[in-house]
Design a protein around this motif. Structure first.
Motif, PDB file in Angstrom:
ATOM      1  N   ALA A 190       3.213  -4.383  -3.725  1.00  0.00           N
ATOM      2  CA  ALA A 190       3.984  -3.400  -2.941  1.00  0.00           C
ATOM      3  C   ALA A 190       3.320  -2.034  -3.040  1.00  0.00           C
ATOM      4  N   ARG A 249       0.142  -1.512  -3.529  1.00  0.00           N
ATOM      5  CA  ARG A 249      -1.097  -1.570  -2.722  1.00  0.00           C
ATOM      6  C   ARG A 249      -0.779  -1.412  -1.241  1.00  0.00           C
ATOM      7  N   ALA A 250       0.334  -1.990  -0.820  1.00  0.00           N
ATOM      8  CA  ALA A 250       0.741  -1.852   0.588  1.00  0.00           C
ATOM      9  C   ALA A 250       1.016  -0.381   0.905  1.00  0.00           C
ATOM     10  N   GLN A 251       1.678   0.310  -0.002  1.00  0.00           N
ATOM     11  CA  GLN A 251       1.922   1.745   0.206  1.00  0.00           C
ATOM     12  C   GLN A 251       0.613   2.519   0.243  1.00  0.00           C
ATOM     13  N   GLY A 294      -2.287   1.365   1.127  1.00  0.00           N
ATOM     14  CA  GLY A 294      -2.953   1.049   2.391  1.00  0.00           C
ATOM     15  C   GLY A 294      -2.409   1.907   3.522  1.00  0.00           C
ATOM     16  N   PRO A 297      -2.248  -5.842   2.239  1.00  0.00           N
ATOM     17  CA  PRO A 297      -1.344  -5.729   3.380  1.00  0.00           C
ATOM     18  C   PRO A 297      -2.095  -5.891   4.694  1.00  0.00           C
ATOM     19  N   ARG A 308       3.298  -8.053   4.359  1.00  0.00           N
ATOM     20  CA  ARG A 308       2.805  -8.469   3.045  1.00  0.00           C
ATOM     21  C   ARG A 308       2.917  -9.968   2.947  1.00  0.00           C
TER      22      ARG A 308
END
Lengths: 325, 370
Positions: A279, A281-283, A285, B14, B60
């Motif tokens: 999560a 890493r998604a932020q 990105g 992602p 995700r």
């Protein structure tokens, strides 16, 4: 004290403690000395670092933001001082906390004193937008702390609660740190909006990093400290989703500061930690894309940032991301 | 300047897809993305506004987490259909049935059961479809309090929920067919009113729930309208007790919705949805919640006072105890986002259920004790 992992030369000035200390210049010389030796000592200095690099990013000299960076670190340290009293912590960053050196009542007031110093220093610079931003940030910080405190002892917190607390408690000050240089450089509104979005993303990612590190044996901090302080963080939340039968144990543990061993298998913990990192890493990105848009917006506005400053901000993101691996 | 990115070499990086593209819609609906020639299960993480071009959807990777046993299957299913909210339809039908039975009205058990099932299945279909729709339209994102949570937890994929909604709808129609054959006019009128009400409630543009009229709509649809419709279909008449029963269950359903909206008021405001809760503000909404529950109890007192319902019906006024606890929980909380309000929606649903059970039980008992 320099963050041993961050050896980039350009970052070193931000690790000079004298930038942040009160220095005994106020009326309460003795108290200032204790504050300087405890809560203002050491630290990653991430907030001043971000502010400094965003200053360069927006074409401002380093000196233009020093007072604001100092205030940001003092505000942050004041909240840490209060946290240490609430959590009854005796050490932070390898040295005694404020409340371990002086009684709790004085430690709380010392935190207020530090906060007041930071606000006063910013107000003297007479930039109304920045002062208003700081006031709004403090309101968000305190709201986040209050909401988190209300969740103490509650096992079935929602993911929306965790996200909200991360945004208020952590991302709010990141936002102010990145927005100060934007306001000082009179950046147009679209640039400010993108800066705000970028800062929010990395602030929330930073909170997820913290939550993942809470379950790391090599962090140097007590293992699962949040749980023992009665708080469910993102990793624990995920563990409860993976193993809902452990809800009763968690509820008991949150209320009693139990020292029982955790009811989850190492694989379950690893899965929950990895989900939290993912999560984060998604932020990160998304933050990178915000940064890319920010550079484009500034270029269109005729204020293209220097390649050096962009690379340094990217370097900060990399350092954050490495903690997520 | 092209941004470098740290190569994590992680297969759960992602994925960013532009809104409106076929690939994005497919990912939203099916829960899969094609990566390196193979299908990867994903879920929505967030959206990202870009300075140029359309908004992006951040996906995700999600690991499949199959249910371990039948009990867990059941729990997941009940979560998906939002079982706690089914009291809104099941309870009024049950209470009306008991009231008509105790008055000696002739009815066919088959009709009573199939119509009740049809009504409840319609609500299940609506709950499932709303969950799917809000997910695909990116209204219920992770980290918000909307949605049942089944997508975020990786329990089901969106198309599974959509298919379940369709199945529930078809099942509702199937259960409704016998009554449609025997009472075509009643079913068409009542069904039409119900359908129109549902559409009017949640329409994107003029939906009542987006104009602070959702509470009123729920009160009518889950109260007097449902009670009258069910009574007329099953018994062919309206009993004197219908009006207070309709008011009672309608107000409890309204209380359930209002408690939901109270807790979600900041989120609703952020999404531009105007509810009665965010129109009135936190403090006044709490007073309204108390007033709703008090009104439900007063409806019972009125019904007993005017001989529309037996004295035993006052037993249902005991819901004032848990209702008062809910109201005081809101009062004691720092605000609608306060974590101390966790579970208050379920508590409000329990008030609806307990109220209906107590009323039904009291009517049942009144038969034996006069």
């Amino acid at each position: 004290m320099v963050d041993k992992d961050f050896r980039d030369d350009w970052a070193l000035p931000w690790f000079d403690s004298s930038l942040y200390t009160l220095g005994g210049k106020g009326a309460l010389t003795g108290l200032e000395g204790v504050i300087d030796a405890s809560v203002l000592r050491g630290g990653k200095r991430l907030r001043p670092l971000l502010m400094g690099e965003f200053a360069r990013f927006f074409g401002l000299p380093f000196d233009a933001v020093i007072p604001y960076a100092r205030a940001a670190e003092q505000v942050h340290s004041a909240t840490l001082a209060h946290d240490d009293v609430i959590d009854e912590s005796s050490t932070r960053r390898g040295s005694l906390t404020l409340n371990a050196r002086i009684e709790n009542r004085k430690a709380i007031l010392a935190g207020d004193y530090l906060l007041a110093e930071g606000i006063y220093a910013v107000s003297k610079l007479k930039n109304a937008a920045i002062v208003e931003g700081l006031a709004a940030t403090l309101r968000e910080l305190v709201t986040g702390e209050l909401l988190q405190n209300e969740a103490r002892g509650i096992s079935d917190v929602s993911s929306s609660h965790l996200s909200r607390v991360a945004d208020l408690k952590t991302a709010s000050l990141f936002r102010w740190c990145c927005l100060v240089p934007a306001h000082l450089s009179n950046a147009p509104e679209p640039v400010i909006a993108l800066t705000r979005e970028f800062a929010t993303r990395i602030g929330v990612a930073f909170q997820w990093i913290d939550d993942a590190v809470d379950f790391s044996l090599s962090s140097g901090k007590p293992y699962a400290a949040d749980l023992r302080e009665g708080l469910v963080n993102r990793v624990t939340f995920r563990l409860l989703e993976i193993a809902p039968h452990t809800q009763a144990w968690v509820q008991r543990s949150l209320s009693s500061n139990s020292s029982e061993s955790l009811p989850w298998t190492p694989e379950e913990i690893q899965s929950a930690v990895e989900d939290t990192r993912s999560a984060g890493r998604a932020q990160m990105g998304a933050a990178r894309r915000n940064l890319s848009d920010l550079i484009s917006a500034m270029t269109h506005a005729g204020q293209a940032p220097s390649q050096e400053s962009s690379q340094r901000i990217e370097r900060i993101l990399q350092r954050l991301e490495e903690r997520l691996l | 300047m092209k941004m470098k990115t740290l190569s994590t070499d992680k297969n759960d990086s992602p994925v960013f897809l532009k809104q409106g593209q076929a690939e994005t819609l497919a990912a939203l609906r099916t829960g899969f993305i094609k990566q390196d020639g193979k299908l990867t299960r994903v879920r929505v993480f967030d959206t990202l506004k870009r300075s140029e071009g359309p908004e992006e959807v951040i996906f995700r990777k999600v690991e499949s987490s199959p249910a371990k046993d039948l009990v867990e299957h059941l729990k997941r299913g009940l979560t998906a259909i939002r079982a706690f909210s089914l009291t809104a339809t099941a309870v009024p039908c049950a209470v009306v049935l008991i009231d008509g039975w105790r008055r000696g009205y002739p009815f066919q058990a088959f009709t009573a059961i199939t119509v009740a099932l049809a009504v409840v299945l319609l609500q299940i279909a609506t709950n499932l479809y709303n969950d799917y729709s809000d997910y695909v339209k990116l209204i219920d994102l992770p980290g918000t309090s909307g949605g049942s949570g089944v997508f975020e937890k990786g329990w089901y994929r969106p198309n599974q929920i959509l298919n379940s909604a369709r199945f529930a709808f078809v099942a509702a129609v199937v259960f409704g067919i016998p009554t449609l054959i025997s009472h075509p006019l009643e079913v068409i009128i009542i069904g039409g009113v119900g359908l129109a009400g549902t559409l009017l409630y949640s329409h994107e543009t003029f939906g009542l729930k987006y104009h602070a009229l959702g509470d009123l709509a729920v009160f009518i649809l889950c109260g007097p309208a449902l009670v009258a419709g069910y009574s007329y279909t099953v018994f062919g008449m309206f009993s004197p007790g219908l009006f207070p029963i309709g008011i009672f269950v309608g107000l409890l359903a309204c209380g359930l919705l209002h408690a939901n909206n109270l807790q979600d008021m900041h989120l609703d405001r952020k999404q531009g949805a105007l509810t009665l809760a965010n129109t009135l503000g936190y403090r006044k909404s709490i007073h309204l919640l108390g007033g709703i529950y008090l009104g439900a109890a007063l409806a019972l007192f009125y019904a007993v006072f005017t001989d529309r319902l037996p004295v035993a019906a006052l037993l249902a006024a005991l819901i004032l105890i848990p209702a008062t606890q809910i109201t005081f929980r809101f009062k004691a909380a720092l605000g609608p986002d306060c974590p101390s309000l966790m579970g208050v929606k379920v508590a409000a649903a329990k008030v609806h259920l307990i109220g209906g059970v107590l009323l039904g039980f009291s009517l049942f008992v009144a038969v034996w004790f006069g």
